[in-house]
Design a protein around this motif. Structure first.
Motif, mmCIF file in Angstrom:
data_model
loop_
_atom_site.group_PDB
_atom_site.id
_atom_site.type_symbol
_atom_site.label_atom_id
_atom_site.label_comp_id
_atom_site.label_asym_id
_atom_site.label_seq_id
_atom_site.Cartn_x
_atom_site.Cartn_y
_atom_site.Cartn_z
ATOM 1 N N ALA A 13 -11.671 -72.025 -34.614
ATOM 2 C CA ALA A 13 -12.833 -72.440 -33.831
ATOM 3 C C ALA A 13 -12.597 -72.206 -32.346
ATOM 4 O O ALA A 13 -13.483 -71.723 -31.626
ATOM 5 C CB ALA A 13 -13.135 -73.907 -34.103
ATOM 6 N N ILE A 14 -11.422 -72.509 -31.846
ATOM 7 C CA ILE A 14 -11.104 -72.301 -30.429
ATOM 8 C C ILE A 14 -11.097 -70.816 -30.097
ATOM 9 O O ILE A 14 -11.638 -70.387 -29.070
ATOM 10 C CB ILE A 14 -9.759 -72.977 -30.076
ATOM 11 C CG1 ILE A 14 -9.929 -74.499 -30.111
ATOM 12 C CG2 ILE A 14 -9.269 -72.509 -28.712
ATOM 13 C CD1 ILE A 14 -8.647 -75.270 -29.953
ATOM 14 N N LEU A 18 -13.600 -68.939 -27.387
ATOM 15 C CA LEU A 18 -13.076 -68.124 -26.276
ATOM 16 C C LEU A 18 -13.678 -66.724 -26.297
ATOM 17 O O LEU A 18 -14.040 -66.179 -25.247
ATOM 18 C CB LEU A 18 -11.549 -68.058 -26.343
ATOM 19 C CG LEU A 18 -10.814 -69.330 -25.899
ATOM 20 C CD1 LEU A 18 -9.312 -69.191 -26.157
ATOM 21 C CD2 LEU A 18 -11.067 -69.587 -24.429
ATOM 22 N N LEU A 19 -13.800 -66.113 -27.476
ATOM 23 C CA LEU A 19 -14.374 -64.778 -27.572
ATOM 24 C C LEU A 19 -15.842 -64.773 -27.143
ATOM 25 O O LEU A 19 -16.291 -63.869 -26.424
ATOM 26 C CB LEU A 19 -14.243 -64.238 -29.004
ATOM 27 C CG LEU A 19 -12.828 -63.818 -29.418
ATOM 28 C CD1 LEU A 19 -12.797 -63.443 -30.892
ATOM 29 C CD2 LEU A 19 -12.350 -62.654 -28.572
ATOM 30 N N ILE A 20 -16.580 -65.791 -27.556
ATOM 31 C CA ILE A 20 -17.984 -65.888 -27.165
ATOM 32 C C ILE A 20 -18.107 -66.076 -25.648
ATOM 33 O O ILE A 20 -18.942 -65.459 -24.985
ATOM 34 C CB ILE A 20 -18.676 -67.044 -27.928
ATOM 35 C CG1 ILE A 20 -18.787 -66.681 -29.412
ATOM 36 C CG2 ILE A 20 -20.039 -67.349 -27.331
ATOM 37 C CD1 ILE A 20 -19.239 -67.829 -30.290
ATOM 38 N N THR A 21 -17.239 -66.891 -25.067
ATOM 39 C CA THR A 21 -17.257 -67.136 -23.614
ATOM 40 C C THR A 21 -16.932 -65.860 -22.845
ATOM 41 O O THR A 21 -17.625 -65.511 -21.877
ATOM 42 C CB THR A 21 -16.262 -68.250 -23.251
ATOM 43 O OG1 THR A 21 -16.590 -69.423 -23.993
ATOM 44 C CG2 THR A 21 -16.301 -68.556 -21.765
#
Length: 179
Positions: A13-14, A18-21
């Motif tokens: 999930a983390i 991070l990838l989406i951000t």
């Protein structure tokens, strides 16, 4: 009876967050970059405009292939950078008007104008690079004025609001070859 729920682990999930951000930041950056353009390029253009200088050297009578006499203009690049002839426009200031006009508008005055392919700074004219301290001579398209008749020439830079004063041509006699 308890049913086991399946889900993603906290580590995955983390990583996904991070990838989406990072992706969102990349999209926003590229959008703002295209809006702002390249500030370094704008500074280079401003410096080139400041370092561009033209000096009117002479206007003289020249005969073309048809036997007509025209005003030829010689200017010199006295600036620090080379300039391209297609970056400039030549305007005319007919006697008594006090305002600069294009070649087409000049035809409405007492001055004769002939639009030829080799006119000064014409779009049809093949552009020429003029290095510092080099001169450029061209046919203005204006027929040689009669004695004591004055015509002025003004050069302006197409990409900026910079222009170089009015160079006046007043032949003293009909046989004069210079202004």
């Amino acid at each position: 009876m308890l049913t086991k729920r399946k889900g993603i682990t906290p580590v995955i999930a983390i990583v996904l967050l991070l990838l989406i951000t990072v992706g969102a930041v990349g999209v926003v950056y590229t959008q703002f970059q295209s809006l702002l353009g390249n500030p370094g390029e704008q500074v280079d253009q401003q410096q080139q405009v400041r370092q561009t200088e033209i000096r009117f050297d002479s206007a003289y009578k020249a005969q073309d292939a048809s036997g007509e006499y025209y005003v030829n203009l010689t200017v010199t690049n006295v600036g620090a950078v080379a300039w391209n002839t297609s970056d400039f426009t030549l305007s005319y200031v007919p006697e008594g008007t006090g305002s600069a006009v294009s070649g087409q508008a000049l035809q409405a005055t007492k001055f004769s104008y002939n639009e030829t392919s080799d006119n000064c700074f014409s779009e049809d004219n093949s552009s020429q690079l003029v290095d510092p301290e080099n001169g450029y001579t061209c046919n203005t398209g204006v027929k040689w004025p009669s004695a004591t008749t004055t015509i002025g020439f003004s050069i302006s830079m197409n990409s900026a609001s910079k222009s170089w004063g009015v160079y006046t041509c007043t032949p003293s006699t009909t046989s004069s070859v210079g202004c």
